[in-house]
Design a protein around this motif. Sequence first.
Motif, PDB file in Angstrom:
ATOM      1  N   GLN A 221       0.842  -1.197   0.000  1.00 59.15           N
ATOM      2  CA  GLN A 221       0.000   0.000   0.000  1.00 59.15           C
ATOM      3  C   GLN A 221       0.879   1.249   0.000  1.00 59.15           C
ATOM      4  O   GLN A 221       1.826   1.361   0.778  1.00 59.15           O
ATOM      5  CB  GLN A 221      -0.910   0.004   1.229  1.00 59.15           C
ATOM      6  N   VAL A 222       0.518   2.185  -0.896  1.00 58.45           N
ATOM      7  CA  VAL A 222       1.330   3.393  -1.056  1.00 58.45           C
ATOM      8  C   VAL A 222       0.449   4.634  -1.011  1.00 58.45           C
ATOM      9  O   VAL A 222      -0.782   4.571  -1.115  1.00 58.45           O
ATOM     10  CB  VAL A 222       2.099   3.346  -2.396  1.00 58.45           C
ATOM     11  N   ARG A 223       1.097   5.788  -0.869  1.00 58.14           N
ATOM     12  CA  ARG A 223       0.389   7.053  -0.714  1.00 58.14           C
ATOM     13  C   ARG A 223      -0.014   7.667  -2.044  1.00 58.14           C
ATOM     14  O   ARG A 223      -0.801   8.608  -2.083  1.00 58.14           O
ATOM     15  CB  ARG A 223       1.256   8.054   0.064  1.00 58.14           C
ATOM     16  N   SER A 224       0.547   7.165  -3.164  1.00 60.37           N
ATOM     17  CA  SER A 224       0.227   7.707  -4.484  1.00 60.37           C
ATOM     18  C   SER A 224       0.257   6.576  -5.490  1.00 60.37           C
ATOM     19  O   SER A 224       1.090   5.653  -5.386  1.00 60.37           O
ATOM     20  CB  SER A 224       1.235   8.788  -4.876  1.00 60.37           C
ATOM     21  N   SER A 225      -0.639   6.647  -6.469  1.00 60.52           N
ATOM     22  CA  SER A 225      -0.688   5.589  -7.474  1.00 60.52           C
ATOM     23  C   SER A 225       0.610   5.506  -8.284  1.00 60.52           C
ATOM     24  O   SER A 225       0.970   4.437  -8.787  1.00 60.52           O
ATOM     25  CB  SER A 225      -1.869   5.815  -8.425  1.00 60.52           C
ATOM     26  N   SER A 226       1.340   6.620  -8.396  1.00 58.63           N
ATOM     27  CA  SER A 226       2.595   6.599  -9.154  1.00 58.63           C
ATOM     28  C   SER A 226       3.687   5.826  -8.416  1.00 58.63           C
ATOM     29  O   SER A 226       4.742   5.553  -8.987  1.00 58.63           O
ATOM     30  CB  SER A 226       3.071   8.027  -9.440  1.00 58.63           C
ATOM     31  N   TYR A 227       3.441   5.507  -7.140  1.00 53.74           N
ATOM     32  CA  TYR A 227       4.400   4.701  -6.377  1.00 53.74           C
ATOM     33  C   TYR A 227       4.029   3.210  -6.406  1.00 53.74           C
ATOM     34  O   TYR A 227       4.766   2.389  -5.870  1.00 53.74           O
ATOM     35  CB  TYR A 227       4.435   5.132  -4.909  1.00 53.74           C
ATOM     36  N   ALA A 228       2.912   2.863  -6.987  1.00 51.82           N
ATOM     37  CA  ALA A 228       2.406   1.502  -6.951  1.00 51.82           C
ATOM     38  C   ALA A 228       3.263   0.569  -7.796  1.00 51.82           C
ATOM     39  O   ALA A 228       4.067   0.992  -8.645  1.00 51.82           O
ATOM     40  CB  ALA A 228       0.959   1.474  -7.440  1.00 51.82           C
ATOM     41  N   ASN A 229       3.079  -0.717  -7.571  1.00 53.58           N
ATOM     42  CA  ASN A 229       3.909  -1.723  -8.242  1.00 53.58           C
ATOM     43  C   ASN A 229       3.878  -1.614  -9.768  1.00 53.58           C
ATOM     44  O   ASN A 229       4.880  -1.885 -10.426  1.00 53.58           O
ATOM     45  CB  ASN A 229       3.446  -3.127  -7.834  1.00 53.58           C
TER      46      ASN A 229
END
Length: 339
Positions: free
Chosen positions: A91-99
């Motif tokens: 789980q991340v704070r921004s979609s641009s950090y997602a897998n």
Amino acid sequence: MYLTRLADICRAAGLDVVEVRGWKRRGHGPMTAVKTIVCHHTAGPKKGNMPSLNVITNGRPGLSGPLSQLGLGRDGTVYVIAAGLAYHAGQVRSSSYANAYAIGIEAEATGVDPWPAVQMDAYGELCAALVRAYDLTVSRVLGHKEVCYPVGRKSDPNFSMPDFRARVTKVLKAPATVPVGTPAQIFSAVWARDAVKGSWMTPDNPTWAAQSVVVTTFKDQVKAADAAKAAARALPAAAADARATTAAATTLRGTAAALGATATPVAADAAQTRAAADRSEATLAALQASVRTSMAEAVKAAVETSRVRVRVTVRSRSAAAVPPATNPSSATGSAPHPR
């Protein structure tokens, strides 16, 4: 998209690369894009270069692998594990950090012990190479602890990310260098290129001409490289021998100079000795001549003396033979007195 250029990107940065078998087909589906580089540490064993590689590649109970696209060993070796999506960010704070948008790097570290300098240098060079290759900014190099949600859920990596981004910036600003591959890497790259069909092929030359050049000269190149390495290993010993020889020559020159300095008075003494010997021989010759002369004169004198004595003796005997004269006083017939 599958990130099938990862190995080439890492090698182009001069990093040592190990390609894990099947990496180009490994992933939980394709990536959507590359927008972020997420840095992790494995929190694995204290010893070993990359003991967590199997877990990163194949996963663990409850979470299937791959768990990152790249692994970083303690000696700075980059392990290319997957080209597709990997489960590393959570789980991340921004979609641009997602897998689907993030390349994950799992660096082998306990999370509490100091990092080897060679590993930290390679970590910075690896992130700089990815920033360059995927046209990102250094600000997109983030730690897992910076992208996770909720905040504080993760603590990796256990070093200052602002300082680390400064390291990456320094690498990017450094003058670009052209890495030189090993003979085996060059051979592999050219051979793979030779296998590609193209317009250069002709009926009498069905493969690229360079292929035959590489095939016939590769072994010689390897032998030459090995000989150069052997010569480099022998150089310190040769230099030591040269220094020892120079020192011995210096000592010999000093000895020769000392002998030369001694030779001058020795030669003078020899000359004086020869002169004295010549004088002694002359004196001896003069003495011998004098002795011979003296002996001759003495013999002559002795002979003369002997002659005189002989004459005197003869003369005396002749006188004794003359009969005595008649004594006028004996005319009366008296007997003569005996003489």
